[in-house]
Design a protein around this motif. Structure first.
Motif, PDB file in Angstrom:
ATOM      1  N   GLN A  52       7.232   6.884  -0.277  1.00 51.90           N
ATOM      2  CA  GLN A  52       6.615   5.861   0.552  1.00 51.90           C
ATOM      3  C   GLN A  52       7.071   4.462   0.122  1.00 51.90           C
ATOM      4  O   GLN A  52       7.360   3.615   0.957  1.00 51.90           O
ATOM      5  CB  GLN A  52       5.093   5.985   0.457  1.00 51.90           C
ATOM      6  N   ASP A  83       0.853  -1.187   0.000  1.00 49.93           N
ATOM      7  CA  ASP A  83       0.000   0.000   0.000  1.00 49.93           C
ATOM      8  C   ASP A  83       0.891   1.240   0.000  1.00 49.93           C
ATOM      9  O   ASP A  83       1.416   1.642   1.031  1.00 49.93           O
ATOM     10  CB  ASP A  83      -0.898  -0.025   1.248  1.00 49.93           C
ATOM     11  N   TRP A  84       1.102   1.832  -1.196  1.00 52.09           N
ATOM     12  CA  TRP A  84       1.942   3.009  -1.334  1.00 52.09           C
ATOM     13  C   TRP A  84       1.336   3.947  -2.375  1.00 52.09           C
ATOM     14  O   TRP A  84       0.600   3.530  -3.249  1.00 52.09           O
ATOM     15  CB  TRP A  84       3.377   2.643  -1.702  1.00 52.09           C
ATOM     16  N   THR A  85       1.662   5.224  -2.214  1.00 54.44           N
ATOM     17  CA  THR A  85       1.091   6.216  -3.122  1.00 54.44           C
ATOM     18  C   THR A  85       2.141   6.967  -3.927  1.00 54.44           C
ATOM     19  O   THR A  85       1.831   7.518  -4.969  1.00 54.44           O
ATOM     20  CB  THR A  85       0.249   7.244  -2.343  1.00 54.44           C
ATOM     21  N   ASP A  86       3.377   7.024  -3.425  1.00 49.19           N
ATOM     22  CA  ASP A  86       4.439   7.720  -4.159  1.00 49.19           C
ATOM     23  C   ASP A  86       5.766   7.012  -3.925  1.00 49.19           C
ATOM     24  O   ASP A  86       5.872   6.084  -3.133  1.00 49.19           O
ATOM     25  CB  ASP A  86       4.517   9.200  -3.766  1.00 49.19           C
TER      26      ASP A  86
END
Length: 142
Positions: A106, A100-103
């Motif tokens: 992270q 679960d990562w967004t960029d």
């Protein structure tokens, strides 16, 4: 914010640099050329026995010339053409897709905090270097 190919390559560079990963770039063509040339000259000078001696000496010389030519893996990664970097990008995203990562910040924190993820990515990278670049990745401590 989508992750770009360059950012994933930098992540691989960070991991491989931390583990001091290098690759022995093989130049078998040059070694074969040296072997053949020395065998040819040996044949001209000494006839059939000269070919045998020249082939043996040329083989040793060719092997010596092409061994131990190591390049840091981060340098190799940065010099890859965009199409090859894209291949690596897809392989990395296949490994980290369950996270679960967004960029990239992270993602980097997650990867650097997980020895298991680092090992997976390094194994993938070693496999890529061996199969696609026909080089030998070192060290084996990934």
């Amino acid at each position: 914010m989508p992750v770009r190919t360059e950012e994933v390559i930098k992540l691989l560079c960070s991991i491989s640099e931390e583990k001091k990963m290098k690759a022995a770039v093989k130049r078998s063509g040059r070694g074969a050329l040296v072997t053949g040339t020395v065998a040819f000259v040996g044949g001209l000078v000494g006839g059939p026995p000269g070919i045998a001696v020249g082939g043996a000496l040329g083989g040793l010389l060719g092997s010596w010339m092409t061994s131990g030519q190591f390049k840091p893996v981060p340098q190799i990664l940065m010099e890859l053409p965009p199409a090859e970097q894209q291949k690596l990008f897809h392989e990395v995203t296949a490994i980290v897709r369950h996270l679960d990562w967004t960029d990239v910040v992270q993602l980097t924190a997650l990867v650097m905090g997980s020895e298991a993820l680092q090992k997976q990515l390094l194994a993938m990278l070693a496999n890529y270097v061996t199969k696609e670049l026909r080089a030998e990745a070192t060290p084996a401590r990934y």
